[in-house]
Design a protein around this motif. Structure first.
Motif, PDB file in Angstrom:
ATOM      1  N   ARG A   1       2.790  -9.117  26.602  1.00  0.00           N
ATOM      2  CA  ARG A   1       3.061 -10.297  25.694  1.00  0.00           C
ATOM      3  C   ARG A   1       2.706  -8.979  24.459  1.00  0.00           C
ATOM      4  N   VAL A   2       3.857  -8.615  23.635  1.00  0.00           N
ATOM      5  CA  VAL A   2       3.057  -8.156  22.209  1.00  0.00           C
ATOM      6  C   VAL A   2       2.352  -8.676  21.026  1.00  0.00           C
ATOM      7  N   THR A   3       1.288  -7.703  21.207  1.00  0.00           N
ATOM      8  CA  THR A   3       0.560  -8.242  20.164  1.00  0.00           C
ATOM      9  C   THR A   3       0.585  -7.279  18.366  1.00  0.00           C
ATOM     10  N   GLY A   4       1.239  -6.398  18.692  1.00  0.00           N
ATOM     11  CA  GLY A   4       1.536  -5.727  17.177  1.00  0.00           C
ATOM     12  C   GLY A   4       2.483  -4.649  17.305  1.00  0.00           C
ATOM     13  N   TRP A   5       2.907  -4.068  16.365  1.00  0.00           N
ATOM     14  CA  TRP A   5       3.610  -3.035  16.097  1.00  0.00           C
ATOM     15  C   TRP A   5       3.410  -2.092  15.100  1.00  0.00           C
ATOM     16  N   THR A   6       4.440  -0.383  15.047  1.00  0.00           N
ATOM     17  CA  THR A   6       4.253  -0.006  13.526  1.00  0.00           C
ATOM     18  C   THR A   6       5.411   0.280  13.470  1.00  0.00           C
ATOM     19  N   ILE A   7       6.140   1.099  11.674  1.00  0.00           N
ATOM     20  CA  ILE A   7       6.918   1.755  11.567  1.00  0.00           C
ATOM     21  C   ILE A   7       6.354   2.651  10.891  1.00  0.00           C
ATOM     22  N   GLY A   8       7.032   4.023  11.036  1.00  0.00           N
ATOM     23  CA  GLY A   8       5.993   4.619  10.194  1.00  0.00           C
ATOM     24  C   GLY A   8       7.212   5.269   9.081  1.00  0.00           C
ATOM     25  N   ALA A   9       6.966   6.412   8.833  1.00  0.00           N
ATOM     26  CA  ALA A   9       8.098   7.260   7.789  1.00  0.00           C
ATOM     27  C   ALA A   9       8.530   6.605   7.088  1.00  0.00           C
ATOM     28  N   THR A  10       7.881   5.097   6.585  1.00  0.00           N
ATOM     29  CA  THR A  10       8.417   3.878   5.600  1.00  0.00           C
ATOM     30  C   THR A  10       8.853   4.739   3.871  1.00  0.00           C
ATOM     31  N   THR A  11       8.349   5.060   3.632  1.00  0.00           N
ATOM     32  CA  THR A  11       8.199   6.314   2.771  1.00  0.00           C
ATOM     33  C   THR A  11       8.424   8.066   2.652  1.00  0.00           C
ATOM     34  N   PHE A  12       8.874   8.496   1.971  1.00  0.00           N
ATOM     35  CA  PHE A  12       8.352   9.799   1.914  1.00  0.00           C
ATOM     36  C   PHE A  12       8.682  10.605   0.741  1.00  0.00           C
ATOM     37  N   ASP A  13       7.827  11.630   0.778  1.00  0.00           N
ATOM     38  CA  ASP A  13       7.842  11.603  -0.393  1.00  0.00           C
ATOM     39  C   ASP A  13       8.109  11.677  -2.026  1.00  0.00           C
ATOM     40  N   ALA A  14       7.424  10.202  -1.912  1.00  0.00           N
ATOM     41  CA  ALA A  14       7.441   8.685  -2.743  1.00  0.00           C
ATOM     42  C   ALA A  14       6.565   9.125  -3.765  1.00  0.00           C
ATOM     43  N   SER A  15       7.272   9.185  -5.117  1.00  0.00           N
ATOM     44  CA  SER A  15       6.511   8.683  -6.498  1.00  0.00           C
ATOM     45  C   SER A  15       5.654   8.051  -5.794  1.00  0.00           C
ATOM     46  N   ALA A  16       4.566   7.086  -7.423  1.00  0.00           N
ATOM     47  CA  ALA A  16       3.666   6.350  -7.404  1.00  0.00           C
ATOM     48  C   ALA A  16       4.934   4.719  -7.583  1.00  0.00           C
ATOM     49  N   ALA A  17       5.560   5.081  -8.362  1.00  0.00           N
ATOM     50  CA  ALA A  17       7.026   3.882  -8.886  1.00  0.00           C
ATOM     51  C   ALA A  17       6.901   3.261  -8.085  1.00  0.00           C
ATOM     52  N   VAL A  18       7.263   4.291  -7.097  1.00  0.00           N
ATOM     53  CA  VAL A  18       8.149   3.697  -5.491  1.00  0.00           C
ATOM     54  C   VAL A  18       7.287   3.193  -4.519  1.00  0.00           C
ATOM     55  N   LYS A  19       5.733   3.819  -4.667  1.00  0.00           N
ATOM     56  CA  LYS A  19       4.681   3.506  -3.545  1.00  0.00           C
ATOM     57  C   LYS A  19       5.169   1.479  -4.007  1.00  0.00           C
ATOM     58  N   GLN A  20       4.913   1.391  -5.303  1.00  0.00           N
ATOM     59  CA  GLN A  20       4.393   0.075  -6.104  1.00  0.00           C
ATOM     60  C   GLN A  20       5.579  -0.703  -5.613  1.00  0.00           C
ATOM     61  N   GLN A  21       7.342  -0.497  -6.057  1.00  0.00           N
ATOM     62  CA  GLN A  21       8.605  -1.045  -5.401  1.00  0.00           C
ATOM     63  C   GLN A  21       8.354  -1.598  -4.060  1.00  0.00           C
ATOM     64  N   VAL A  22       7.586  -0.737  -3.221  1.00  0.00           N
ATOM     65  CA  VAL A  22       7.084  -1.351  -1.646  1.00  0.00           C
ATOM     66  C   VAL A  22       5.788  -2.489  -1.649  1.00  0.00           C
ATOM     67  N   SER A  23       5.358  -1.372  -2.695  1.00  0.00           N
ATOM     68  CA  SER A  23       4.217  -2.631  -1.901  1.00  0.00           C
ATOM     69  C   SER A  23       4.837  -4.075  -3.024  1.00  0.00           C
ATOM     70  N   ASP A  24       5.514  -4.516  -3.920  1.00  0.00           N
ATOM     71  CA  ASP A  24       5.643  -5.294  -4.247  1.00  0.00           C
ATOM     72  C   ASP A  24       6.077  -6.059  -3.502  1.00  0.00           C
ATOM     73  N   PHE A  25       7.313  -5.190  -2.898  1.00  0.00           N
ATOM     74  CA  PHE A  25       8.412  -6.271  -1.378  1.00  0.00           C
ATOM     75  C   PHE A  25       7.433  -6.237  -1.051  1.00  0.00           C
ATOM     76  N   TYR A  26       6.351  -5.821  -0.004  1.00  0.00           N
ATOM     77  CA  TYR A  26       5.802  -6.845   1.233  1.00  0.00           C
ATOM     78  C   TYR A  26       4.696  -7.922   0.188  1.00  0.00           C
ATOM     79  N   ALA A  27       4.173  -7.958  -0.947  1.00  0.00           N
ATOM     80  CA  ALA A  27       3.455  -8.777  -0.910  1.00  0.00           C
ATOM     81  C   ALA A  27       4.290  -9.906  -1.492  1.00  0.00           C
TER      82      ALA A  27
END
Length: 256
Positions: free
Chosen positions: A190-216
């Motif tokens: 049974r599955v205990t976890g998974w990862t997803i890679g390269a969700t951002t690439f060469d992203a600026s701080a503003a982009v990373k914050q946008q993704v963080s806000d979505f995750y939050a």
């Protein structure tokens, strides 16, 4: 698209592109259609017989004309500008060529990250529930979505490597297929976890914050680990590395 490929659209068949852009020359396997007029290069790429990417390189002209038409876009860390046509689900990257006397534009379809991570629960992938299910069932469901899934044995257990995920707003170079996932199963299958890679690439701080806000919004406010990673939620928990490249979802003991 513009220039010699202005009538080419994503999803077109080979025959449709031959009608829309008769100046393009096709390779024998019909995977590429190419034209090299003066001071320009056009390449249309096909996947499963349909248009999947369009590349345009123009020499001797700076991208001011495109910027006037498209706007400034979002500037990534490496100086590329990224644009979105949300209505059509297309994104484009625009970059100066090495001599800075020309530019290269790459266009490809994208799927919003929110849709990639949508499904029956908050930890799903493309509408498929992952955690707690048998790995066999998860693999079957993902393959039914025309994803490439390879099962491998590792020191950590059985993994299912998933390729062919749709690119999102900020993953990888346009159309390069960098977005991947790996699904981990325990001894009981049974599955205990998974990862997803390269969700951002060469992203600026503003982009990373946008993704963080979505995750939050999705998983709750983050907390920082000693190594600078962000962790969302408790059980399951979601960990994102400092560069916002690798996202791990797990039901195992939480990181400190």
């Amino acid at each position: 698209p513009f220039g010699m490929v202005d009538k080419v659209r994503f999803g077109m068949t080979v025959d449709e592109v031959k009608q829309a852009a008769p100046a393009l020359k096709f390779t024998p396997d019909d995977r590429l259609a190419i034209a090299h007029p003066s001071n320009a290069d056009y390449t249309v790429r096909f996947a499963e017989g349909r248009v999947s990417e369009i590349d345009i390189v123009v020499d001797g002209r700076k991208p001011a004309e495109v910027w006037r038409a498209w706007g400034p876009g979002t500037v990534l860390e490496n100086g590329r500008h990224r644009y979105f046509d949300e209505a059509r689900g297309v994104r484009a990257d625009l970059a100066l060529t090495g001599s800075e006397n020309g530019f290269a534009a790459t266009l490809a379809p994208y799927t919003p990250l929110a849709k990639v991570l949508d499904g029956p629960d908050s930890y799903s992938l493309l509408g498929t529930k992952i955690l707690g299910r048998s790995l066999d069932a998860v693999v079957a469901d993902l393959r039914a979505k025309h994803l490439e899934v390879e099962r491998v044995k590792s020191t950590l257990g059985t993994l299912a490597l998933v390729r062919g995920l749709p690119e999102t707003e900020w993953s990888g170079l346009t159309g390069s297929g960098n977005l991947t996932a790996s699904v981990m199963a325990g001894d009981d299958g049974r599955v205990t976890g998974w990862t997803i890679g390269a969700t951002t690439f060469d992203a600026s701080a503003a982009v990373k914050q946008q993704v963080s806000d979505f995750y939050a919004t999705k998983w709750g406010p983050p907390r920082k680990t000693q190594s600078g990673e962000r962790v969302y939620g408790t059980m399951p928990w979601v960990k994102v590395d400092e560069k916002f490249v690798l996202t791990t979802i797990s039901t195992e003991p939480q990181p400190m």
